[in-house]
Design an enzyme around this catalytic site. Sequence first.
Site, PDB file in Angstrom:
ATOM      1  CG  ASP A  45      -0.283  -0.064   2.531  1.00 48.38           C
ATOM      2  OD1 ASP A  45       0.931   0.190   2.587  1.00 48.38           O
ATOM      3  OD2 ASP A  45      -0.943  -0.364   3.530  1.00 48.38           O
ATOM      4  CB  SER A  46       0.302   4.633  -1.131  1.00 48.21           C
ATOM      5  OG  SER A  46      -0.838   5.077  -0.407  1.00 48.21           O
ATOM      6  N   GLY A  47       0.836   3.920   2.093  1.00 51.05           N
ATOM      7  CA  GLY A  47       1.055   4.597   3.362  1.00 51.05           C
ATOM      8  C   GLY A  47       0.017   5.666   3.653  1.00 51.05           C
ATOM      9  N   GLY A  86     -11.210   4.387   0.762  1.00 51.60           N
ATOM     10  CA  GLY A  86     -12.069   5.258   1.543  1.00 51.60           C
ATOM     11  C   GLY A  86     -13.404   4.664   1.925  1.00 51.60           C
ATOM     12  CG  ASP A  98      -6.018  -4.869   2.224  1.00 55.12           C
ATOM     13  OD1 ASP A  98      -5.608  -4.505   3.350  1.00 55.12           O
ATOM     14  OD2 ASP A  98      -6.627  -4.106   1.450  1.00 55.12           O
ATOM     15  CB  CYS A 142     -12.150 -26.086   9.708  1.00 51.25           C
ATOM     16  SG  CYS A 142     -10.574 -25.293   9.324  1.00 51.25           S
ATOM     17  CB  CYS A 145      -6.939 -25.427   9.867  1.00 54.99           C
ATOM     18  SG  CYS A 145      -7.731 -24.981  11.436  1.00 54.99           S
ATOM     19  CB  CYS A 154     -10.446 -27.441  13.110  1.00 57.08           C
ATOM     20  SG  CYS A 154     -10.983 -25.715  13.114  1.00 57.08           S
ATOM     21  CG  HIS A 170     -10.272 -21.620  12.352  1.00 56.65           C
ATOM     22  ND1 HIS A 170     -10.800 -22.722  11.731  1.00 56.65           N
ATOM     23  CD2 HIS A 170     -11.292 -20.712  12.439  1.00 56.65           C
ATOM     24  CE1 HIS A 170     -12.078 -22.522  11.468  1.00 56.65           C
ATOM     25  NE2 HIS A 170     -12.403 -21.310  11.899  1.00 56.65           N
TER      26      HIS A 170
END
Length: 364
Positions: free
Chosen positions: A91-93, A212, A262, A300, A302, A305, A331
């Site tokens: 990202d740009s900051g 935004g 994200d 799940c 993982c 779990c 998880h």
Amino acid sequence: MSGNFEVYLESGSARAGRFHGERHSFETPVFMPVGTRGAVRLFPYDLVAEIGFEIILANTYHMMLKPGAATVASVGGLHRFSGWDQAILTDSGGFQVMSLGASFDEDGVSFVSIYDGTKLRLTPEESLATQELLGSDIAMVLDVCTMLPAGRFELERNLELTLAWAKRSKAAKTRSDQSLFGIVQGGTDPKLRERSLVQTCELSFDGYAIGGLAVGEERSLTLDTVGRCTEMLPKETPRYLMGVGDPYSVVHSIALGIDMFDCVAPSRVARHGMAWTSSGKVSVKQARYISSGDPLDASCSCQTCEGYPLALLNHLYKVDPETLGVMLTRHNLTFMQTLITWCRTSIKEGSFSEVKSFVETYYS
């Protein structure tokens, strides 16, 4: 242009595709785990890759302050520095400096380092130069994000700054192996969003982000604004909704035509004892789990779990929250990757309505 986006299937406005960068590629829709300071908090990247992610996000603001972009470059760039050998978006900051009370003007932004209080300055050119030093696959233009609700004057001023900075960022680009995405601003005002979108697209970026949003407004307004934007954004480039990562918003935004997301939410809620599961949200700190031998989520696969009962997770919340954070992060990231994969599959099979029904039932 740097990078090529291929949409190979659509279901309504939802679409499945692949972005081919100069060095790495990834399937879409995609969720990017956030490695703010070069790593996902409490969770190493070999485990992130094991779950199946193909791209992560790193934070320019934090990396330029500590350890510094030049230091990262001297090690071989962000991929070598972080140990992640797949795609990286930086990202740009802009969001971080906004959230820390920065001062914006036509030339750039003034802010104070959260590490030592040093007064600092960032311009669109410096933000891009920093990202080029870091060596990410996708860089973002420096923008001005506005917390909502906000008045039209503030939204319009910040929109104009973002447009001016986008032009400067495009002109400052020097790396041919790094894609550059523009950012659409304007709050939830339809006319301002349209103005931002049209003028940003005229600059011909490699992809476009909707910024935004999820900054104080109602979720219905978020999705309404997303829908207005995706109707006008180019079909041949990726569409990225910044900072949104709750299951409901992700699925409904994919239905509106968004390709990339994200958010820090999977690891953030994990550190507070919260898990996303196939039967809704679970807070492991609740007393009813003190002696439960059940898994966190029976659906799940993982290791959290499959290997540990809720009783242990409840216990760790009280005595070892960091270890619990690791286990629930594993998880939650697995859950998000499973959800995104389900979205891709359902778009291919024409059954996307099933995913929407799932989030309506458990996450609305």
